[in-house]
Design a protein around this motif. Structure first.
Motif, PDB file in Angstrom:
ATOM      1  N   TYR A  22      33.296 -29.715 -19.773  1.00  0.00           N
ATOM      2  CA  TYR A  22      32.039 -29.418 -20.471  1.00  0.00           C
ATOM      3  C   TYR A  22      31.503 -28.042 -20.071  1.00  0.00           C
ATOM      4  N   GLY A  25      33.798 -25.238 -21.433  1.00  0.00           N
ATOM      5  CA  GLY A  25      33.618 -25.063 -22.865  1.00  0.00           C
ATOM      6  C   GLY A  25      32.264 -24.486 -23.217  1.00  0.00           C
ATOM      7  N   SER A  26      31.231 -24.897 -22.487  1.00  0.00           N
ATOM      8  CA  SER A  26      29.879 -24.384 -22.746  1.00  0.00           C
ATOM      9  C   SER A  26      29.808 -22.878 -22.525  1.00  0.00           C
ATOM     10  N   GLY A  29      31.667 -21.228 -25.437  1.00  0.00           N
ATOM     11  CA  GLY A  29      30.931 -21.401 -26.686  1.00  0.00           C
ATOM     12  C   GLY A  29      29.706 -20.524 -26.778  1.00  0.00           C
ATOM     13  N   PRO A 113      39.341 -27.150 -23.501  1.00  0.00           N
ATOM     14  CA  PRO A 113      37.920 -27.013 -23.875  1.00  0.00           C
ATOM     15  C   PRO A 113      37.543 -25.589 -24.269  1.00  0.00           C
ATOM     16  N   LYS A 114      38.131 -24.582 -23.617  1.00  0.00           N
ATOM     17  CA  LYS A 114      37.816 -23.201 -23.972  1.00  0.00           C
ATOM     18  C   LYS A 114      38.356 -22.854 -25.365  1.00  0.00           C
ATOM     19  N   ALA A 117      36.088 -24.582 -27.841  1.00  0.00           N
ATOM     20  CA  ALA A 117      34.789 -23.900 -27.860  1.00  0.00           C
ATOM     21  C   ALA A 117      34.863 -22.570 -28.601  1.00  0.00           C
ATOM     22  N   TYR A 120      34.960 -23.527 -32.354  1.00  0.00           N
ATOM     23  CA  TYR A 120      33.703 -24.097 -32.846  1.00  0.00           C
ATOM     24  C   TYR A 120      32.553 -23.645 -31.935  1.00  0.00           C
ATOM     25  N   SER A 121      32.463 -22.350 -31.739  1.00  0.00           N
ATOM     26  CA  SER A 121      31.503 -21.796 -30.775  1.00  0.00           C
ATOM     27  C   SER A 121      30.059 -22.151 -31.108  1.00  0.00           C
ATOM     28  N   LYS A 123      28.772 -24.806 -32.838  1.00  0.00           N
ATOM     29  CA  LYS A 123      28.464 -26.210 -32.573  1.00  0.00           C
ATOM     30  C   LYS A 123      28.402 -26.489 -31.075  1.00  0.00           C
ATOM     31  N   VAL A 124      29.371 -25.946 -30.326  1.00  0.00           N
ATOM     32  CA  VAL A 124      29.405 -26.172 -28.878  1.00  0.00           C
ATOM     33  C   VAL A 124      28.179 -25.546 -28.219  1.00  0.00           C
ATOM     34  N   SER A 128      25.409 -27.710 -26.273  1.00  0.00           N
ATOM     35  CA  SER A 128      25.322 -27.499 -24.825  1.00  0.00           C
ATOM     36  C   SER A 128      23.965 -26.969 -24.401  1.00  0.00           C
TER      37      SER A 128
END
Length: 419
Positions: A22, A25-26, A29, A113-114, A117, A120-121, A123-124, A128
């Motif tokens: 998480y 990815g955050s 994103g 996750p990267k 992200a 779908y930057s 949405k992520v 987040s």
């Protein structure tokens, strides 16, 4: 630790891997999201966009928070994996746990996750931002303390901390317009790109050359004056005495001349002279962006371009500048680019010497030099440094040029082949 069931340790490890994924990815994103679209959505009332924008305003604090949380989770996962490995395989379990955890974290907590992200930057980032905004409040003392240490290290190493303005250059804006695709119609893209190009174009590039300015000599006989007024293709004509170099009187509105014609007693050369508008002069080299503003501020629509000695070089109208943005829309007696440039069946191109170089570059996507010459004839004369004879062949800027016609010390036509 020996009392903790293996099932609990495995669940804890899985939670740590999910949290690590998480935070990884955050970070991707939020940093990959389109800031301008985010600002637009924030202004529209999107809460996720608004929180994400607030977080990104202080990127240093955001990165500190994500890295603190991510490292806490990763260290915890490492400790739990080590315990599980020793429980299952003894001392050899440490190496097994290290290898297995490295693979799991790379695949499931970093790369996957990267990648998601980045795809779908938006949405992520918006999802987040709600959780990270809450964590920012919880860990704010720790984040503040870490930032003090980081700033101290930056000062010790002598690095500059001045923030760069998040502004787009002209070239970056041009790239955005090109990449807009279906979101902006092609015609609108061309207009936007033309607006960006206005600052690089001057009045010299679009003016009607002095030799092509249509005017009326007030010393002509009445028949000649009447004939020119009746056949004028423009709403205004230039009135002068003897020649343009001697005395320019002003611009005469053709409609005003028609009004004077109704009263034969008032229709004299003196009344025509009194009816002209004062001439608006434009210095050569004025960028079109500046001249557009000058036309507006001075409530003018037409002007004469003059050089540093006050000699007339050409004529520019407001319509000429607008046509640089939206394309030709006025009626003109001048030949169009399609008439001046004629492709041949053998692949060569017949180009009129008076053709504007900028128009040629736009039409064929060439890069002919426009610094020292405005017309194709001027480019040839500038390159050869002499008036060529018919039939002369030479190469210039990747083109093979053959002179077809020369008259009045000018190249009238030339055949061009792209090498």
């Amino acid at each position: 630790m020996d009392s903790i069931p293996l099932s609990t340790l495995f669940i804890s490890l899985a939670i740590c891997l999910v949290l690590s994924a998480y935070f990884s990815g955050s970070e991707t994103g939020l940093l990959s999201a389109n800031r301008y679209r985010m600002r637009h959505l924030a202004e529209k009332g999107n809460s996720g966009a608004r929180k994400a924008e607030n977080l990104l305003k202080k990127t240093d604090k955001l990165l500190s928070l994500i890295l603190i949380c991510n490292n806490l989770v990763n260290i915890s996962a490492s400790a739990i994996a080590t315990i599980i490995g020793m429980r299952l395989y003894g001392d050899a379990g440490v190496a097994i746990a290290t290898g297995a955890l490295t693979f799991l974290m790379l695949v499931f907590s970093e790369i996957y996750p990267k990648t998601v992200a980045a795809l779908y930057s938006e949405k992520v980032a918006f999802f987040s931002s709600h959780i990270l905004a809450l964590l920012m409040k919880i860990f704010s003392p720790l984040v503040f303390f870490m930032n003090i240490i980081i700033k101290g290290l930056i000062q010790i190493t002598g690095l500059k901390t001045e923030a760069k303005a998040n502004h787009l250059s002209t070239e970056e804006l041009r790239s955005i317009v090109h990449e807009s695709g279906k979101f902006i119609p092609t015609a609108h893209q061309e207009m936007l790109l033309s607006i960006l190009d206005l600052a690089e174009v001057t009045v010299d590039d679009i003016m009607v050359p002095r030799n092509d300015i249509s005017g009326i000599d007030i010393d002509d006989d009445w028949k000649a004056i009447m004939r020119q007024l009746n056949h004028s293709a423009h709403g205004r004509v230039l009135l002068y005495k003897d020649n343009l170099d001697e005395k320019v009187l002003g611009f005469l509105r053709v409609r005003e001349a028609y009004r004077l014609m109704l009263d034969k007693n008032e229709f004299t050369k003196e009344t025509l002279i009194r009816a002209v508008d004062e001439i608006y002069f434009i210095p050569e080299g004025t960028p079109l962006t500046a001249q557009l503003v000058n036309f507006r501020n001075n409530k003018e629509r037409i002007g004469l371009v003059v050089d540093e000695y006050g000699d007339i070089k050409g004529l520019v109208t407001l319509e000429d500048i607008l046509e640089e943005i939206v394309g030709e829309f006025t009626t003109s007696t001048a030949p169009s680019i399609e008439e001046e440039v004629v492709p041949q069946s053998d692949g060569s191109i017949i180009i009129d010497g008076a053709t504007n170089i900028r128009d040629i570059n736009k039409l064929f996507d060439w890069n002919l030099d426009t610094e020292d010459a405005r017309t194709f004839n001027g480019l040839i004369l500038e390159y050869l440094e002499e008036i060529p004879e018919e039939g002369k062949e030479f190469e210039i800027d990747g083109l093979k040029v053959t002179i077809l016609e020369v008259a009045d010390n000018m190249v009238k036509q030339a055949k061009v082949v792209k090498l």
